[in-house]
Design a protein around this motif. Structure first.
Motif, PDB file in Angstrom:
ATOM      1  N   GLY A  98      44.896  12.604  52.816  1.00 26.89           N
ATOM      2  CA  GLY A  98      43.696  11.894  52.369  1.00 26.89           C
ATOM      3  C   GLY A  98      42.445  12.363  53.096  1.00 26.89           C
ATOM      4  O   GLY A  98      41.392  12.551  52.493  1.00 26.89           O
ATOM      5  N   SER A 101      41.211  15.827  51.907  1.00 31.04           N
ATOM      6  CA  SER A 101      40.509  15.871  50.621  1.00 31.04           C
ATOM      7  C   SER A 101      38.996  15.746  50.789  1.00 31.04           C
ATOM      8  O   SER A 101      38.238  16.149  49.916  1.00 31.04           O
ATOM      9  N   THR A 116      37.071  13.318  50.485  1.00 29.60           N
ATOM     10  CA  THR A 116      36.451  12.476  49.461  1.00 29.60           C
ATOM     11  C   THR A 116      36.520  11.020  49.891  1.00 29.60           C
ATOM     12  O   THR A 116      37.400  10.642  50.672  1.00 29.60           O
ATOM     13  N   THR A 125      37.585   8.536  48.169  1.00 29.83           N
ATOM     14  CA  THR A 125      38.882   7.998  47.734  1.00 29.83           C
ATOM     15  C   THR A 125      39.979   8.362  48.719  1.00 29.83           C
ATOM     16  O   THR A 125      40.776   7.515  49.143  1.00 29.83           O
ATOM     17  N   GLY A 126      40.038   9.637  49.105  1.00 27.64           N
ATOM     18  CA  GLY A 126      41.074  10.095  50.016  1.00 27.64           C
ATOM     19  C   GLY A 126      40.957   9.481  51.402  1.00 27.64           C
ATOM     20  O   GLY A 126      41.965   9.074  51.997  1.00 27.64           O
ATOM     21  N   ASN A 137      39.428   6.638  52.221  1.00 22.66           N
ATOM     22  CA  ASN A 137      39.791   5.220  52.120  1.00 22.66           C
ATOM     23  C   ASN A 137      41.303   5.055  52.078  1.00 22.66           C
ATOM     24  O   ASN A 137      41.859   4.136  52.688  1.00 22.66           O
ATOM     25  N   LEU A 154      46.122   6.345  46.959  1.00 21.79           N
ATOM     26  CA  LEU A 154      44.724   6.767  47.077  1.00 21.79           C
ATOM     27  C   LEU A 154      44.607   8.137  47.737  1.00 21.79           C
ATOM     28  O   LEU A 154      43.740   8.940  47.381  1.00 21.79           O
ATOM     29  N   ALA A 155      45.478   8.413  48.709  1.00 21.39           N
ATOM     30  CA  ALA A 155      45.470   9.735  49.344  1.00 21.39           C
ATOM     31  C   ALA A 155      45.787  10.821  48.316  1.00 21.39           C
ATOM     32  O   ALA A 155      45.156  11.889  48.306  1.00 21.39           O
ATOM     33  N   GLY A 186      42.837  11.304  46.050  1.00 15.73           N
ATOM     34  CA  GLY A 186      41.843  12.137  46.711  1.00 15.73           C
ATOM     35  C   GLY A 186      42.186  13.613  46.586  1.00 15.73           C
ATOM     36  O   GLY A 186      41.318  14.456  46.346  1.00 15.73           O
ATOM     37  N   ASP A 215      41.386  15.226  43.095  1.00  9.82           N
ATOM     38  CA  ASP A 215      40.000  15.663  42.849  1.00  9.82           C
ATOM     39  C   ASP A 215      39.295  15.813  44.199  1.00  9.82           C
ATOM     40  O   ASP A 215      38.529  14.947  44.607  1.00  9.82           O
ATOM     41  N   PRO A 216      39.560  16.913  44.929  1.00  6.82           N
ATOM     42  CA  PRO A 216      39.017  17.068  46.285  1.00  6.82           C
ATOM     43  C   PRO A 216      37.518  17.304  46.284  1.00  6.82           C
ATOM     44  O   PRO A 216      36.887  17.441  45.228  1.00  6.82           O
ATOM     45  N   ASP A 259      35.227   1.035  52.345  1.00  9.06           N
ATOM     46  CA  ASP A 259      34.566   1.930  51.381  1.00  9.06           C
ATOM     47  C   ASP A 259      33.081   2.155  51.661  1.00  9.06           C
ATOM     48  O   ASP A 259      32.632   3.313  51.714  1.00  9.06           O
TER      49      ASP A 259
END
Length: 516
Positions: free
Chosen positions: A332, A335, A337, A339-340, A342, A417-418, A421, A424-425, A504
């Motif tokens: 995560g 990535s 990102t 998302t990753g 988090n 979530l990891a 991420g 879509d890095p 977040d």
């Protein structure tokens, strides 16, 4: 708020000193040993209450803002400041550390591990707590390093003095690996501080690497990342972990898995991502590759230990599972990102709760059977915990399915979530490579389910055999120590917004270079 955070960090240190002093006559009671263990419960309980009050008083509308800050000049010649503060990233880790330490102190009051005087044991637990809490609260690079190192000596002695078989060798391996990684990390921290002119983590994060050349960032990420990777632990720097867990007393394993492993991944998020983004961008694909190798390696090692006839130790198996779970955290982070990252933070908290519970349960099984060897436990048909100690068997099965990432429990969200991420890095990272990493990690979740279900079948199921003595089910003090972990695992699984609402906004600000 400011006073509370200072008390949370410094309170355990004062308590550690007090634990070594003679108890006042009125507090000794009939047993001085029980008095000092009660002191440990009192101090860690006070710190937990302060952490909960801090969490309640935290401005949840602005979790990206540093709160409860203290900023005092400490070493003017080096520009080092006593700078403390918390945001949505550090607050959950702070509260979880306070909770796990309190539960360990409570458990030890009723089930003190065999070894020397409880005075030293309680003092070491409190110093360990202070160091871990400080790691999540300090905002100065050199203070971070001091707090990071502060936990090594207490954990060394907890393993070496109160551990089981091969404790000396395991303790030495732990200290040598982590100290070597720390020396390299210090060089990287000094490089950042000297090249940027400040050790202040907030100022450096706001600068977002603009004051550091790309080559400096690459060198810093390599040096600091190696030190953090040892503590995480990342494959192939993980080999100290199974030995340390196998030898450590139950509460030592809980704190090692639930708290100490989080310090490494927290350093990646708090220091490397915002301060050296170009360097992280360079190393992100390699970090992701090591992460997914760790996921598969950890799972295969667990499958090998769970196989009948392998003489696999249950504590060692849970330790290897941590290598796999922390691989998802690193994926995560790699990535780069929101998302990753988090997902990484969520997986950190979930791993602390679930694996802490698993080590408590495995310790209880070992106390009752006198061994954690899976072949001895299962015998011909299985240990039959469901029939012999139904509450203990049920809790072990619950922790196992939580660890394998069952939807509705805390272990699910972080790993999912990891992988999202990695799907879509961040811009500039190779999407085909990260899709490959995501696919490998997804296969790792199947392997995790396989070995956890094998453990449940071998330990919990089977024919109830006659035994020389009745096997005790869960005791009252065990219920007290384990129930909060069960409750929080369910709460985080059913209501992930409790954590994601905190992390977040702070992650978004961190990755944007200090801009909300």
């Amino acid at each position: 708020m400011q006073f509370l955070l200072v008390f949370i960090v410094v309170g355990p240190l004062i308590g550690a000193v007090a634990a070594l002093l003679p108890a006042p006559p009125g507090l000794k009671g009939t047993s001085p040993d029980q008095a000092v263990l009660r002191h440990g419960v009192t101090v860690t309980g006070a710190v937990l209450i302060a952490a909960i009050v801090l969490a309640v008083g935290f401005d949840h509308d602005h979790p990206s803002k540093m709160q409860a800050t203290t900023d005092i000049s400490w070493i003017p010649a080096l520009g080092v400041r006593i700078h403390l503060g918390i945001d949505g990233i550090s607050l959950p880790l702070l509260v979880m550390t306070a909770l796990l330490t309190f539960l360990c102190a409570l458990y030890s009051y009723f089930k003190m591990p065999a070894g020397p005087s409880p005075k030293a044991f309680v003092a070491l637990i409190l110093v360990l707590e202070s160091g871990t809490l400080a790691t999540f609260a300090v905002l100065d690079l050199l203070l971070f390093f001091l707090a990071f190192e502060m936990v090594l000596i207490p954990m060394y002695f907890l393993i070496a003095r109160w551990g089981g078989a091969q404790k000396q060798a395991a303790a030495w391996k732990f200290i040598l690996y982590t100290l070597l990684g720390s020396v390299i990390m210090l060089l990287g921290l000094l490089l950042i501080g000297l090249k940027s002119g400040t050790f202040d983590m907030v100022a450096l994060a706001t600068d977002n690497g603009r004051g550091l050349t790309s080559s400096v960032q690459v060198i810093a990420v390599l040096a600091i990342g190696l030190g953090l990777a040892v503590k995480t632990p990342m494959w192939p720097l993980h080999s100290w972990l199974p030995d340390a867990h196998t030898a450590a007393p139950t509460v030592g394993s809980v704190l090692l898995a639930g708290v100490l492993l989080k310090m490494g991944t927290y350093g990646f998020i708090r220091i490397l991502l915002p301060i050296a983004p170009d360097g992280m961008h360079t190393f992100a694909p390699y970090l992701a590759a090591f992460a997914v190798v760790g996921i598969i390696y950890g799972s295969l090692a667990c499958l090998a230990l769970a196989r009948p006839g392998s003489k696999g130790d249950l504590k060692r198996l849970i330790a290897y599972s941590s290598v796999g779970h922390m691989g998802f955290v690193l994926l995560g982070i790699a990535s780069m990102t929101p998302t990753g990252v988090n997902g990484a933070l969520f997986a950190n908290i979930a791993h602390g709760l679930i694996t802490g519970l698993l080590f408590f349960l495995v310790g209880a099984v070992k106390d009752r059977y006198g061994t954690a060897d899976l072949d001895t436990l299962s015998g011909a048909t299985g240990a039959a915990l469901y029939g012999r100690a139904p509450h203990l068997g049920g809790l072990l099965a619950f922790a196992a399915v939580a660890s394998l990432g069952l939807p509705g429990l805390a272990g699910f969200w972080g790993e999912m979530l990891a992988m999202f991420g990695a799907f879509d890095p961040a811009d500039g990272l190779s999407r085909p490579a990260f899709l490959t990493f995501m696919s490998i990690a997804a296969f790792g979740t199947l392997l995790t389910a396989a070995y956890m279900l094998i453990v449940v079948r071998r330990v919990c199921m089977g024919e109830k055999r006659e035994a020389p003595q009745q096997l005790a089910d869960v005791q009252t003090y065990e219920f007290a120590a384990w129930t909060p972990l069960v409750g929080l695992t369910v709460l985080a699984g059913l209501w992930p917004a409790v954590l994601l609402g905190l992390t977040d906004p702070a992650v978004q600000k961190l990755l944007a270079g200090g801009k909300s």
